[in-house]
Scaffold this motif. Structure first.
Motif, PDB file in Angstrom:
ATOM      1  N   THR A   1       0.837  -1.190   0.000  1.00 28.37           N
ATOM      2  CA  THR A   1       0.000   0.000   0.000  1.00 28.37           C
ATOM      3  C   THR A   1       0.875   1.245   0.000  1.00 28.37           C
ATOM      4  OG1 THR A   1      -0.162   0.152   2.408  1.00 28.37           O
ATOM      5  CG2 THR A   1      -1.792  -1.223   1.286  1.00 28.37           C
ATOM      6  N   ALA A   2       0.358   2.298  -0.586  1.00 29.65           N
ATOM      7  CA  ALA A   2       1.065   3.576  -0.598  1.00 29.65           C
ATOM      8  C   ALA A   2       0.951   4.213   0.781  1.00 29.65           C
ATOM      9  CB  ALA A   2       0.467   4.487  -1.661  1.00 29.65           C
ATOM     10  N   GLY A   3       1.719   5.261   0.977  1.00 34.59           N
ATOM     11  CA  GLY A   3       1.770   5.949   2.261  1.00 34.59           C
ATOM     12  C   GLY A   3       0.415   6.339   2.810  1.00 34.59           C
ATOM     13  N   TYR A   4       0.347   6.378   4.112  1.00 35.85           N
ATOM     14  CA  TYR A   4      -0.834   6.787   4.872  1.00 35.85           C
ATOM     15  C   TYR A   4      -1.995   5.805   4.750  1.00 35.85           C
ATOM     16  CZ  TYR A   4       1.426  11.426   4.891  1.00 35.85           C
ATOM     17  OH  TYR A   4       2.302  12.463   5.027  1.00 35.85           O
ATOM     18  N   ALA A   5      -1.745   4.592   4.314  1.00 33.12           N
ATOM     19  CA  ALA A   5      -2.825   3.621   4.183  1.00 33.12           C
ATOM     20  C   ALA A   5      -3.447   3.301   5.542  1.00 33.12           C
ATOM     21  CB  ALA A   5      -2.319   2.344   3.525  1.00 33.12           C
ATOM     22  N   VAL A   6      -2.616   3.239   6.568  1.00 31.49           N
ATOM     23  CA  VAL A   6      -3.076   2.928   7.915  1.00 31.49           C
ATOM     24  C   VAL A   6      -2.761   4.132   8.796  1.00 31.49           C
ATOM     25  CG1 VAL A   6      -2.817   1.353   9.860  1.00 31.49           C
ATOM     26  CG2 VAL A   6      -2.708   0.471   7.537  1.00 31.49           C
ATOM     27  N   ASP A   7      -3.748   4.602   9.532  1.00 30.22           N
ATOM     28  CA  ASP A   7      -3.582   5.843  10.284  1.00 30.22           C
ATOM     29  C   ASP A   7      -2.740   5.667  11.547  1.00 30.22           C
ATOM     30  OD1 ASP A   7      -4.260   8.652  10.213  1.00 30.22           O
ATOM     31  OD2 ASP A   7      -5.435   8.277  12.024  1.00 30.22           O
ATOM     32  N   THR A   8      -3.086   4.687  12.380  1.00 31.74           N
ATOM     33  CA  THR A   8      -2.379   4.490  13.647  1.00 31.74           C
ATOM     34  C   THR A   8      -2.091   3.008  13.871  1.00 31.74           C
ATOM     35  OG1 THR A   8      -4.342   4.161  15.017  1.00 31.74           O
ATOM     36  CG2 THR A   8      -3.633   6.454  14.680  1.00 31.74           C
TER      37      THR A   8
END
Length: 110
Positions: free
Chosen positions: A45-52
Motif C-alpha cells: 500500500t502507498a503511504g498513509y494507508a493505515v492511520d495508527t
C-alpha cells in the motif's frame, strides 16, 4: 483480469491537502476487501494507508480472519506522538504470511 493470477498488488488512497479523503476504518475495510477479492501473495500500500497502530492491529486481525497466506506492507501514518514533521511519525510495517506476524521495517523519511 483473471483474479487468480495476481501475485503482487498495489493500493493507494486519495488525499485532499493534508487530509485523507477516506476515514481510517474505511481504508482498513478496503484493504481487506482487496485481499479477499484479488487474493494477492503480496499487497503493497502507498503511504498513509493505515492511520495508527490501532488500525494496523485491526488490519492484522482481519487478515488472520480471512485465513490467507500473504504479506501486506503498509505505512502507519501516526505511529508515535512526536511533533509534526518528525520522520519517526511514519513507519513501514509488514503483516507477514502465516501466522500474520507484524514486522516493523522502521521509520520512513524522504
Amino acid at each position: 483480469m483473471d483474479r487468480s493470477t495476481l501475485d503482487t498488488g498495489t493500493l493507494s488512497f486519495a488525499k485532499h491537502g493534508p487530509r485523507m479523503v477516506l476515514p481510517p476504518a474505511r481504508r482498513v475495510e478496503i484493504i481487506l476487501g482487496c485481499v479477499q477479492l484479488y487474493q494477492p501473495s503480496l499487497l503493497v500500500t502507498a503511504g498513509y494507508a493505515v492511520d495508527t497502530i490501532h488500525e494496523l492491529a485491526d488490519l492484522s486481525r482481519g487478515i488472520a480472519a480471512l485465513n490467507r497466506s500473504l504479506a501486506v506492507v503498509v505505512e502507519v501514518h501516526h505511529e508515535t506522538t512526536v511533533g509534526v514533521g518528525d520522520p519517526s511519525r511514519h513507519s513501514l510495517w509488514m503483516i507477514g504470511p502465516k501466522p500474520h506476524a507484524l514486522h516493523r521495517f522502521g521509520s520512513q523519511a524522504f
